[in-house]
Design a protein around this motif. Sequence first.
Motif, PDB file in Angstrom:
ATOM      1  N   ILE A  18      33.271  77.312  46.795  1.00 46.65           N
ATOM      2  CA  ILE A  18      32.542  77.931  47.500  1.00 46.65           C
ATOM      3  C   ILE A  18      32.324  79.352  47.264  1.00 46.65           C
ATOM      4  CG2 ILE A  18      32.624  78.896  49.954  1.00 46.65           C
ATOM      5  CD1 ILE A  18      34.691  76.781  50.944  1.00 46.65           C
ATOM      6  N   THR A  19      31.102  79.709  47.178  1.00 42.26           N
ATOM      7  CA  THR A  19      30.892  80.864  46.682  1.00 42.26           C
ATOM      8  C   THR A  19      31.146  82.129  47.632  1.00 42.26           C
ATOM      9  OG1 THR A  19      28.365  80.958  47.320  1.00 42.26           O
ATOM     10  CG2 THR A  19      28.941  79.891  45.399  1.00 42.26           C
ATOM     11  N   THR A  21      28.757  84.397  48.739  1.00 42.99           N
ATOM     12  CA  THR A  21      27.683  84.386  49.258  1.00 42.99           C
ATOM     13  C   THR A  21      27.910  83.400  50.489  1.00 42.99           C
ATOM     14  OG1 THR A  21      26.218  85.150  47.538  1.00 42.99           O
ATOM     15  CG2 THR A  21      25.142  84.097  49.496  1.00 42.99           C
ATOM     16  N   GLU A  22      28.203  81.914  50.342  1.00 47.97           N
ATOM     17  CA  GLU A  22      28.345  81.043  51.364  1.00 47.97           C
ATOM     18  C   GLU A  22      29.449  81.624  52.430  1.00 47.97           C
ATOM     19  OE1 GLU A  22      27.233  76.993  48.893  1.00 47.97           O
ATOM     20  OE2 GLU A  22      29.304  77.726  48.703  1.00 47.97           O
ATOM     21  N   GLU A  25      27.813  84.315  54.516  1.00 44.36           N
ATOM     22  CA  GLU A  25      26.783  83.886  55.515  1.00 44.36           C
ATOM     23  C   GLU A  25      27.411  83.502  56.628  1.00 44.36           C
ATOM     24  OE1 GLU A  25      24.557  81.287  53.404  1.00 44.36           O
ATOM     25  OE2 GLU A  25      23.043  82.633  52.103  1.00 44.36           O
ATOM     26  N   TYR A  26      28.532  82.241  56.438  1.00 41.53           N
ATOM     27  CA  TYR A  26      29.176  81.903  57.385  1.00 41.53           C
ATOM     28  C   TYR A  26      29.964  83.178  58.534  1.00 41.53           C
ATOM     29  CZ  TYR A  26      33.376  79.639  59.769  1.00 41.53           C
ATOM     30  OH  TYR A  26      34.337  79.453  60.888  1.00 41.53           O
TER      31      TYR A  26
END
Length: 323
Positions: A18-19, A21-22, A25-26
């Motif tokens: 998982i990045t 950024t991801e 965003e979550y």
Amino acid sequence: MPLSIGEKISLLRKERNITQTELAEYLFLAPQTVSRWEAGGGTPEITLLPRIAAFFSVSIDELFGVTSLKRAEDLVCKYSVLRDERSFQEAMECVNSQMQTIGAALKSGAEDPAGLEADLDQLEAEKMHLWIQQGREAFQRALNIADSFVEKTEGRPEHLWYLPMRLQRNQLRANLGVGRDVLAECRKNFVEGPDVTTLQLYLNMLSELQNYGAVLDIRNTEPAVEEILFPVSEKNLDIWWLLVKAAAETDRADFIAQYLSPILAVCTERDEYEFLMVLLPFYQRGRQEEQLAEAKGRLLSLLPGMGFNQYFEEKVRQRIEAF
């Protein structure tokens, strides 16, 4: 040394590909915020912790360190008290999760690898304890079933499960650590009521405890045995099988040479198969090439009539031929 929450988030994120950024965003945050946590420049607000834990499918406790040994120990202790499947699964999942986290930390080159290895050893010990406890619980449940069969068939020796369940119960009780008590009980029952069944239970318990010398000495120590053993017949073959097994285990070639022929004379093909399979390693150890070759040839001729499926029959054939 326990990881910071930022380091733990980094490990969990990388484990799951998982990045930053991801994750950001979550959480409705900027990627720089996640980066700052992982670099040790801050920590998540307490209100975010449940969402972060849910995202990675871990407990909040796991976000605060690599091992959380106390939690694992508490859950193992909880199962030791409650002995229910839910507690077992909860404890085992916690232990496995902590072990996976430590493994990831070690691979990532975390500080204090010796400390992490020590924590891993502790978790392995907790896991072993869980399996031992569950094994004891499984044995106890099986023993309860055997006890109910024994009670139901008391006084009914003709019942299909009369002897098998008593043999099974004795084995379970031995596995639970009371083998000597069971042996004393079996001997008492035999002395008070000597017959084929009580003798078989007595000899089987001696064999279970690997006291093969006592099995072979039974004719000298228990006068009532002779009348049960002779003449050799289908009725007492199970007892003779225990005697032959004890003789094979103790390399008593004289005993086998004296009694094998009259035993085989009354055997069905299935019985003969069982006796000869016990003797193969005995013949091999004693370098009795002629007897070994004869037993192997006879077993291979009997094998097709044993009713095994094709796969198992081939495996048994290979085992026989390997001697």
